[in-house]
Scaffold this motif. Structure first.
Motif, PDB file in Angstrom:
ATOM      1  N   HIS A  20       0.873  -1.186   0.000  1.00  0.00           N
ATOM      2  CA  HIS A  20       0.000   0.000   0.000  1.00  0.00           C
ATOM      3  C   HIS A  20       0.899   1.221   0.000  1.00  0.00           C
ATOM      4  CE1 HIS A  20       1.020  -0.900   4.132  1.00  0.00           C
ATOM      5  NE2 HIS A  20       0.714   0.316   4.496  1.00  0.00           N
ATOM      6  N   SER A  70       3.022  -0.455  -5.815  1.00  0.00           N
ATOM      7  CA  SER A  70       3.187  -0.021  -7.184  1.00  0.00           C
ATOM      8  C   SER A  70       4.496   0.748  -7.372  1.00  0.00           C
ATOM      9  CB  SER A  70       2.011   0.883  -7.597  1.00  0.00           C
ATOM     10  OG  SER A  70       0.795   0.368  -7.125  1.00  0.00           O
ATOM     11  N   GLN A  75       6.393  -4.541  -3.742  1.00  0.00           N
ATOM     12  CA  GLN A  75       5.567  -4.691  -4.939  1.00  0.00           C
ATOM     13  C   GLN A  75       6.116  -3.774  -6.026  1.00  0.00           C
ATOM     14  OE1 GLN A  75       1.596  -2.717  -5.468  1.00  0.00           O
ATOM     15  NE2 GLN A  75       0.860  -4.823  -5.395  1.00  0.00           N
ATOM     16  N   ILE A 114     -11.742  -2.784  -2.754  1.00  0.00           N
ATOM     17  CA  ILE A 114     -11.262  -2.387  -1.421  1.00  0.00           C
ATOM     18  C   ILE A 114     -12.450  -1.744  -0.702  1.00  0.00           C
ATOM     19  CG2 ILE A 114      -9.545  -1.049  -0.145  1.00  0.00           C
ATOM     20  CD1 ILE A 114      -7.798  -0.988  -2.615  1.00  0.00           C
ATOM     21  N   ARG A 124     -10.729  -5.798   3.178  1.00  0.00           N
ATOM     22  CA  ARG A 124     -11.592  -5.508   4.323  1.00  0.00           C
ATOM     23  C   ARG A 124     -11.737  -6.707   5.271  1.00  0.00           C
ATOM     24  NH1 ARG A 124     -15.256  -2.052   6.902  1.00  0.00           N
ATOM     25  NH2 ARG A 124     -17.405  -2.703   6.926  1.00  0.00           N
ATOM     26  N   ILE A 125     -10.578  -7.128   5.762  1.00  0.00           N
ATOM     27  CA  ILE A 125     -10.558  -8.080   6.871  1.00  0.00           C
ATOM     28  C   ILE A 125     -10.021  -7.247   8.036  1.00  0.00           C
ATOM     29  CG2 ILE A 125      -9.562 -10.245   7.730  1.00  0.00           C
ATOM     30  CD1 ILE A 125      -9.486 -11.163   4.772  1.00  0.00           C
ATOM     31  N   GLY A 147      -3.987 -10.480   4.798  1.00  0.00           N
ATOM     32  CA  GLY A 147      -3.596  -9.069   4.817  1.00  0.00           C
ATOM     33  C   GLY A 147      -4.542  -8.279   5.706  1.00  0.00           C
ATOM     34  N   THR A 170      -4.336  -4.650   6.170  1.00  0.00           N
ATOM     35  CA  THR A 170      -3.513  -3.522   5.760  1.00  0.00           C
ATOM     36  C   THR A 170      -3.984  -2.223   6.391  1.00  0.00           C
ATOM     37  OG1 THR A 170      -2.996  -4.724   3.761  1.00  0.00           O
ATOM     38  CG2 THR A 170      -2.600  -2.341   3.728  1.00  0.00           C
ATOM     39  N   ARG A 171      -5.231  -1.840   6.101  1.00  0.00           N
ATOM     40  CA  ARG A 171      -5.722  -0.622   6.754  1.00  0.00           C
ATOM     41  C   ARG A 171      -5.796  -0.826   8.264  1.00  0.00           C
ATOM     42  NH1 ARG A 171     -10.820   0.239   2.991  1.00  0.00           N
ATOM     43  NH2 ARG A 171     -10.593  -2.031   3.031  1.00  0.00           N
ATOM     44  N   ILE A 196      -4.422   9.591  -0.749  1.00  0.00           N
ATOM     45  CA  ILE A 196      -3.295   9.448  -1.696  1.00  0.00           C
ATOM     46  C   ILE A 196      -3.747   9.724  -3.121  1.00  0.00           C
ATOM     47  CG2 ILE A 196      -1.963   7.870  -0.212  1.00  0.00           C
ATOM     48  CD1 ILE A 196      -2.566   5.702  -2.377  1.00  0.00           C
TER      49      ILE A 196
END
Ligand SMILES: Cc1cc2nc3c(=O)[nH]c(=O)nc-3n(C[C@H](O)[C@H](O)[C@H](O)COP(=O)(O)O)c2cc1C
Ligand code: SF4
Length: 679
Positions: free
Chosen positions: A26, A60, A102, A270, A300-301, A320, A322-323, A356
């Motif tokens: 991310h 990215s 990534q 997402i 969204r876990i 993952g 992540t957020r 972002i």
């Protein structure tokens, strides 16, 4: 050893991952000059200290000059990235966390007017709606060049001591080749599935030739573009998954479902608050069952029980969160310590990701330390001296001040006029879709209670109330009240967006919402009106409507409002209002000299921010030692406030959040954290 499925190690070739929790790639846009410098490193190290098994860094990271950063990406096409990535990897390794990165070529998912102003490339001229560039159709020399760039970048990352790399395929150049919707080339790179995959396999081969068989290489891709016109469907996605494994060049699959070429599609990939949790987990499980290959997945876990289910049910090998780690970097450490209840919840506000795409850095709506690890603590250090802090207002800012103050070891007393904590956040959470926002409040109330803060509800604090506490420090977080006073005449005929959201005023049948604040409040009120059966027109003098509601947050509003035929009118300004029988006549002007118009409506709703509730502040100001002044240099540099403007002053006085000026939840929380961490 614990038998928690989340805490079991995972063997990925030679690499032992210490548990099953990772952060997927991310891009937080913390790079400086395209390099992952101190701030970037500190961000990842915090998560490593928090116990994650694997951090997939960057997002990215760009392999080529004609893949210019569209959201602050790391530039892995530069040699100078190697020492920066080495420092980052070494620091995370010291904490026991594996580090990968990534890498990508964005293809058409960027813009030509960035970086070196090179044309954007893709396997067709089809434009990506989200980034708007009309691409050049890729040529043979581009393909050769980009494949070499991928191999060079992979070699750099190996040289930096990383544990592996992941190719970002979905929505980017690699998968633009796979998808018939974005590839109209002929053979050898277009047409049959073999041809559409050729670029990816040629690129993987070039990478393998450079980094060898041992280095870990994975692919993150969508195995089903779902409703994308001419997109790659589920069956082809399964076939691609089998071929990636069979190639012998790919060590893990990181599964995405959907497509990301529009804000709306991206939001299904997402999901944000109000949308179902883990919507693509079963699908990832099907890929794993089909391929029997290491499978990673995130979408969204946000909470530990769902993550535990993802692993325990055998759907994925690595989950993952992540957020969730943007909100709380110490999730694993808290699981290990049996303190799951202490985890700061991700409320899916998507402030992080939306920022972002607007060119900002990723900040969490309710963690002021995320992305500011070099200056803001995630764990609050104790103060040298215990002081008494009185706080007025239990919105997000007041509660944060109380939480941080108590964590410093101070005695904290808080007064709130309402029967419950929450302020404007409680109002926001009235919308079913935005109910999770209350997590911002509930978590802080629980933290405050556990730390012994005295919380007084139904308590309207006057100056005497505050003085009776004999405080050392007073913090006013009294928020603001809607300012609807925007018309030349007829202000008494309008109601505020808050009136509608709170239910204090019944929505009308034919309503003009004048929204020149352009934030969530205006659209939320419009949604309430539309859902109650009202016809609604949302009007703004700006050139776009709701400019403060960023891309993915706008999606659920539009899905709701378009269903009800809401009308959006830009570049027109509500000037005045007058009675017209039982109705109201609204007079509409324009900053551009347009001819005046009128609307006959039965309700006008105004969203124009708030004015601070500051009476108490000005009453206490002359009694304070600093006369309410803030030493901004000290605040920014992280030093205590020492202004002593008034020798007779009895306490230091500060105000935070909307009690100063209308801003947002993050600003209120950050105001509180950075002030109180040094008190
Ligand atoms: C600020 C931010 C930037 C992101 N950038 C990328 C990216 O560059 N590449 C990518 O594959 N995913 C990116 N993602 C998506 C995440 O990897 C992840 O798939 C997504 O956040 C869903 O997982 P979560 O619900 O656990 O957060 C980004 C997410 C965030 C929050
Ligand atoms: S901003 Fe919202 S979605 Fe993003 S990490 Fe914070 S709580 Fe989660």
């Amino acid at each position: 050893m614990s038998n928690d499925p989340l805490l079991q190690p995972f063997q990925l070739k030679h690499l032992t991952l210490r548990n099953r929790i990772m952060t997927t790639s991310h891009e937080p846009a913390y790079a400086e000059d395209g390099m992952p410098k101190e701030r970037y490193r500190a961000y990842h190290v915090e998560r490593a200290k928090g116990g994650i098994a694997l951090t997939m860094t960057a997002g990215s990271a760009s392999v080529s000059k004609d893949s210019p950063p569209s959201f602050g990406n790391v530039l892995v096409y530069k040699d100078e990235v190697v020492p920066w990535m080495r420092d980052l990897a070494d620091a995370c390794h010291e904490q026991g966390t594996a580090v990968m990165i990534q890498i990508t070529h964005l293809g058409r998912r960027t813009r030509w007017d960035k970086g070196d102003w090179l044309p954007v490339i893709a396997p067709s001229h089809a434009r990506e709606p989200a980034h708007r560039a009309f691409p050049k159709r890729i040529e043979d020399w581009d393909i050769e060049r980009v494949i070499k760039d991928f191999a060079d970048a992979a070699e750099r990352m190996k040289a930096a001591g990383l544990d592996g790399i992941e190719i970002e395929a979905y929505g980017h150049l690699a998968q633009q080749f796979w998808s018939p919707s974005t590839n109209d080339l002929g053979a050898p790179y277009g047409g049959s599935l073999d041809n559409r995959l050729r670029f990816t396999f040629d690129m993987l081969k070039a990478i393998r030739d450079r980094v060898g068989a041992e280095f870990i290489v994975g692919v993150r891709y969508t195995a089903d573009e779902v409703d994308m016109l001419d997109g790659m469907g589920r069956e082809e996605g399964m076939e691609v998954s089998r071929r990636l494994k069979a190639s012998g060049m790919v060590d893990f699959l990181n599964i995405i479902r959907g497509h990301i070429d529009t804000d709306s599609a991206l939001t299904d990939v997402i999901p944000i608050q109000g949308m179902p949790s883990a919507p693509h987990l079963d699908f990832a499980g099907e890929i794993r069952a089909e391929t029997r290959w290491p499978t990673f997945h995130a979408a969204r876990i946000p909470d530990v029980p769902t993550a535990r289910h993802a692993i325990a049910s055998g759907k994925v090998d690595m989950v993952g969160m992540t957020r969730a780690h943007l909100t709380d970097p110490h999730i694993v450490r808290k699981i290990l310590a049996g303190r799951e209840d202490d985890i700061r919840p991700c409320v899916g506000a998507n402030y992080c990701l939306d920022r972002i795409y607007q060119g900002g850095a990723a900040f969490c709506i309710h963690n002021g330390a995320t992305g500011r690890e070099t200056t803001m603590p995630h764990e609050i250090p104790p103060a040298d001296k215990r002081r008494k802090i009185v706080i007025v207002g239990a919105g997000p800012g007041g509660l944060e001040a109380a939480r941080v103050g108590a964590a410093r070891g101070h005695e904290v007393v808080l007064f709130e006029a309402a029967p419950q904590a929450g302020g404007q956040v409680r109002l926001t959470a009235q919308s079913k879709r935005r109910r999770e926002m209350i997590g911002i409040i509930d978590w802080r109330v629980a933290q405050c209670e556990a730390a012994g803060v005295t919380l007084n509800f139904n308590s309207w604090a006057e100056a005497d109330t505050v003085l009776a506490e004999k405080p050392d420090v007073v913090i006013l977080a009294t928020g603001g009240l809607p300012n609807t006073d925007v018309l030349t005449t007829g202000n008494e005929l309008v109601v505020s967006a808050w009136d509608i959201i709170s239910g204090d005023v019944k929505p009308g049948r034919n309503v003009l919402v004048f929204d020149d604040a352009g934030d969530n409040v205006g659209l939320q009120a419009a949604e309430v009106i539309a859902q109650a059966g009202g016809k609604v027109e949302i009007m703004t003098p700006d050139r776009v409507f709701a400019p403060e509601v960023m891309g993915m947050n706008l999606v659920p509003y539009m899905r709701a409002l378009q269903k009800f035929d809401a009308v959006f009118t830009v570049t027109w300004r509500l000037e005045s209002a007058e009675r017209a029988g039982n109705a109201i006549r609204a007079l509409i002007g324009s900053d551009y000299g347009g001819v005046w118009q009128e609307r006959i409506v039965d309700q006008i709703v105004v969203n124009h921010g708030t004015l601070p509730l500051d009476d108490l502040y000005f009453e206490l100001k002359p009694l304070s030692s600093n006369r309410g002044a803030v030493d901004y240099d000290a605040l920014i540099e992280g030093r205590p406030q020492t202004r002593d403007d008034n020798p007779d002053g009895m306490f230091q006085l500060f105000r935070i959040g909307d009690a100063v000026a209308a801003r947002n939840t993050h600003a209120a929380i950050y105001d509180a954290l950075r002030l109180v961490k040094d008190l």
